[in-house]
Design a protein around this motif. Structure first.
Motif, PDB file in Angstrom:
ATOM      1  N   ILE A  98      -1.720   0.743  -8.847  1.00 48.32           N
ATOM      2  CA  ILE A  98      -0.273   1.082  -9.310  1.00 48.32           C
ATOM      3  C   ILE A  98       0.408   0.007 -10.134  1.00 48.32           C
TER       4      ILE A  98
ATOM      5  N   TRP B 220       0.844  -1.268   0.059  1.00 44.63           N
ATOM      6  CA  TRP B 220      -0.064   0.138  -0.056  1.00 44.63           C
ATOM      7  C   TRP B 220       1.039   1.107  -0.098  1.00 44.63           C
ATOM      8  N   LEU B 221       0.653   2.038  -0.908  1.00 43.87           N
ATOM      9  CA  LEU B 221       1.054   3.505  -0.855  1.00 43.87           C
ATOM     10  C   LEU B 221       0.360   4.338   0.387  1.00 43.87           C
TER      11      LEU B 221
ATOM     12  N   ARG C 160       4.238   9.514  -1.308  1.00 42.79           N
ATOM     13  CA  ARG C 160       3.678   8.438  -0.495  1.00 42.79           C
ATOM     14  C   ARG C 160       4.703   7.457  -0.273  1.00 42.79           C
TER      15      ARG C 160
ATOM     16  N   HIS D 137       8.297  10.654  -4.651  1.00 45.70           N
ATOM     17  CA  HIS D 137       6.601  10.454  -4.640  1.00 45.70           C
ATOM     18  C   HIS D 137       6.153  11.167  -3.096  1.00 45.70           C
TER      19      HIS D 137
ATOM     20  N   ASP E 152      -2.769   2.511  -4.127  1.00 46.06           N
ATOM     21  CA  ASP E 152      -2.560   3.869  -3.432  1.00 46.06           C
ATOM     22  C   ASP E 152      -3.711   3.953  -2.500  1.00 46.06           C
TER      23      ASP E 152
END
Length: 189
Positions: free
Chosen positions: A187, A95-96, A113, A111, A180
């Motif tokens: 993604i 998971w971001l 995240r 990024h 995300d």
């Protein structure tokens, strides 16, 4: 091939070394995410730009709980459920998550995240628990080449002094899917 036992592997991580280890689907390269020089060694080995960022691996949901705090309850529960059930699904989920000040900027690159995976792979769980922290997890391969599927492939890709924690890959046919947490975007499917 420079193979180590679990305690030796943890000591090498604490000393700022890079470690190769098996994950759910492919061999990974890891280090202490708080040690920038160790992280830069991984980038050099992989010929990977810092902007791409990497995944942080944890053995427990409790360890990453602070990173979930800014998310609403429904998405938090979805994330936790995906990590709890990844062993049954045979494919891990990364998971971001919103960036925390506890995470160094070099980990998430360009990024906003940070990529987090709670692993169900027994050896990875033991490694994170013995290290008492999250570790970097990026595929063990130079840029443009296929991720290593065996310790021998790792040894063929990288210098002979690279520390290797021997073990078996998990049962996942492919690397983790990446979602995300903020946008819901897939993604990597």
């Amino acid at each position: 091939m420079n193979t180590l036992n679990l305690q030796q592997a943890v000591e090498r991580l604490k000393q700022g070394d890079v470690l190769a280890y098996p994950t759910e689907a492919v061999w990974g390269l890891g280090c202490d995410p708080q040690q920038q020089q160790a992280f830069e060694k991984i980038l050099t080995l992989k010929q990977r730009p810092i902007e791409k960022g990497v995944i942080l691996l944890s053995e427990s949901i409790e360890r990453v709980e602070p990173l979930l705090a800014l998310l609403d309850t429904e998405i938090r529960q979805q994330i936790i459920a995906s990590w709890q059930h990844s062993a049954a699904q045979q494919r891990a989920t990364t998971w971001l998550l919103p960036v925390s000040t506890a995470i160094p900027a070099w980990i998430y690159g360009a990024h906003d995240r940070v990529a987090i995976r709670v692993t169900q792979h027994a050896l990875c769980q033991q490694l994170c628990a013995a290290f008492d922290g999250m570790i970097v997890s990026t595929s063990a391969n130079p840029a443009g080449l296929a991720p290593a599927k065996t310790a021998q492939q790792v040894a063929d890709y990288f210098p002979s002094d690279l520390a290797i924690l021997p073990g078996e890959l998990g049962n996942s046919p492919q690397p983790s899917k990446i979602l995300d947490a903020v946008t819901g975007q897939v993604i990597r499917a």
